[in-house]
Write a protein that holds these residues in place. Structure first.
Motif, PDB file in Angstrom:
ATOM      1  N   GLN A   1       0.859  -1.181   0.000  1.00 28.90           N
ATOM      2  CA  GLN A   1       0.000   0.000   0.000  1.00 28.90           C
ATOM      3  C   GLN A   1       0.895   1.231   0.000  1.00 28.90           C
TER       4      GLN A   1
ATOM      5  N   ASN B   1     -11.512  -1.949 -14.185  1.00 25.05           N
ATOM      6  CA  ASN B   1     -12.824  -1.479 -13.758  1.00 25.05           C
ATOM      7  C   ASN B   1     -12.678  -0.081 -13.161  1.00 25.05           C
TER       8      ASN B   1
ATOM      9  N   ARG C   1     -12.292   5.324  -8.380  1.00 30.42           N
ATOM     10  CA  ARG C   1     -11.508   4.121  -8.097  1.00 30.42           C
ATOM     11  C   ARG C   1     -11.212   3.400  -9.410  1.00 30.42           C
TER      12      ARG C   1
ATOM     13  N   GLU D   1      -9.547  -0.092 -10.774  1.00 30.81           N
ATOM     14  CA  GLU D   1      -9.124  -1.430 -10.352  1.00 30.81           C
ATOM     15  C   GLU D   1      -8.537  -2.195 -11.541  1.00 30.81           C
TER      16      GLU D   1
ATOM     17  N   TRP E   1      -7.729  -6.204 -12.288  1.00 32.10           N
ATOM     18  CA  TRP E   1      -7.853  -7.601 -11.856  1.00 32.10           C
ATOM     19  C   TRP E   1      -7.019  -8.453 -12.801  1.00 32.10           C
TER      20      TRP E   1
ATOM     21  N   LEU F   1      -4.944  -8.007  -7.442  1.00 31.00           N
ATOM     22  CA  LEU F   1      -5.878  -6.889  -7.542  1.00 31.00           C
ATOM     23  C   LEU F   1      -5.161  -5.592  -7.180  1.00 31.00           C
ATOM     24  N   LEU F   2      -5.091  -4.679  -8.130  1.00 32.03           N
ATOM     25  CA  LEU F   2      -4.524  -3.351  -7.899  1.00 32.03           C
ATOM     26  C   LEU F   2      -5.680  -2.363  -7.852  1.00 32.03           C
ATOM     27  N   CYS F   3      -5.726  -1.558  -6.807  1.00 26.76           N
ATOM     28  CA  CYS F   3      -6.792  -0.579  -6.648  1.00 26.76           C
ATOM     29  C   CYS F   3      -6.181   0.794  -6.382  1.00 26.76           C
TER      30      CYS F   3
ATOM     31  N   SER G   1      -7.182   4.721  -5.855  1.00 20.47           N
ATOM     32  CA  SER G   1      -8.342   5.557  -5.555  1.00 20.47           C
ATOM     33  C   SER G   1      -7.889   6.979  -5.241  1.00 20.47           C
TER      34      SER G   1
END
Length: 247
Positions: free
Chosen positions: A82, A152, A173, A175, A177, A188-190, A192
């Motif tokens: 993170q 996404n 956000r 994302e 996948w 999973l990369l998110c 935001s």
């Protein structure tokens, strides 16, 4: 600066590698650290964030406690990395013209279990599942050097009740996948941000990171297996900051 993240290594688990831009400042997750070492890392992060002013020590202590608890929960849920991103917007690369403003984002990378080991079938299922959600997002298949994936993009609205009235803020956000090529898991990369006006900038940021992902310690070169309907997700990944993990 190089950072190593480990996400609950298991026997025979497939390692992966990724790079992030130098504008990202890693937030410790505590993976592989004892309690004392983790606390020291969090205190150092708080000092980097708030500075060394003596009058800010109570704020740094609260910041450390809150982020430590949050990081431990994220790690328990499969997070391996993170970071806080601080990006100057506008200005010139040579510094002759100052940035117009600063934009911030957060990046969370985690590993999740996946029922289907076939990446092409898995990504098609992810798109279908995301289409059924009510977050108003838009999902599409993309082709990466590491294999087929899904991007996404969704937005949300938060409202705070303050003495002077309600205050609202919009968040966006992005994302990514990405199924492991030889394992029943996905990455999973998110990313935001509340700076929704910088959506296109952060799409490019995540695209650069996505193009650096490799599995098994080297680039598999299996981007051709993206399946029908996939589109390329381009990026340069210049001046990158590297992280490694065993999922």
């Amino acid at each position: 600066m190089t950072s190593t993240s480990e996400g609950g290594p298991e026997a025979g688990a497939e390692a992966f590698r990724f790079q992030v831009q130098p504008e990202f400042h890693e937030i410790p997750l505590g993976i592989g650290l004892d309690e004392e070492a983790f606390t020291d890392r969090m205190r150092a992060y708080a000092r980097d964030y708030w500075g060394d002013r003596e009058d800010l020590e109570p704020l740094r202590r609260m910041f450390t406690a809150v982020h430590a608890a949050n990081s431990q929960q994220l790690a328990a849920d499969g997070a391996v990395y993170q970071a806080l991103g601080v990006f100057p917007i506008g200005g010139t690369a040579d510094g002759t013209q100052a940035p117009e403003r600063v934009s911030r984002c957060t990046l969370l990378i985690s590993v999740r279990e996946l029922d289907n080991p076939d990446p092409a079938i898995a990504t098609a299922g992810i798109v279908e599942t995301l289409a059924r959600t009510n977050d108003g997002g838009e999902a599409q298949l993309v082709a990466l050097p590491a294999g087929p994936a899904v991007v996404n993009i969704a937005g949300s609205r938060a409202v705070w009740a303050l003495p002077e009235g309600e205050q609202e803020r919009f968040f966006v956000r992005i994302e990514l996948w990405l199924p492991f090529p030889r394992d029943n898991r996905l990455l999973l990369l998110c990313l935001s941000t509340s700076d929704a006006q910088d959506l296109f900038h952060y799409q490019a940021v995540l695209a650069d990171i996505a193009d650096t992902i490799t599995f098994g310690g080297e680039d598999d070169g299996n981007g051709d297996a993206a399946g029908p309907g996939a589109e390329p997700l381009m990026g340069t990944a210049a001046q990158a900051h590297e992280g490694t993990a065993n999922a």
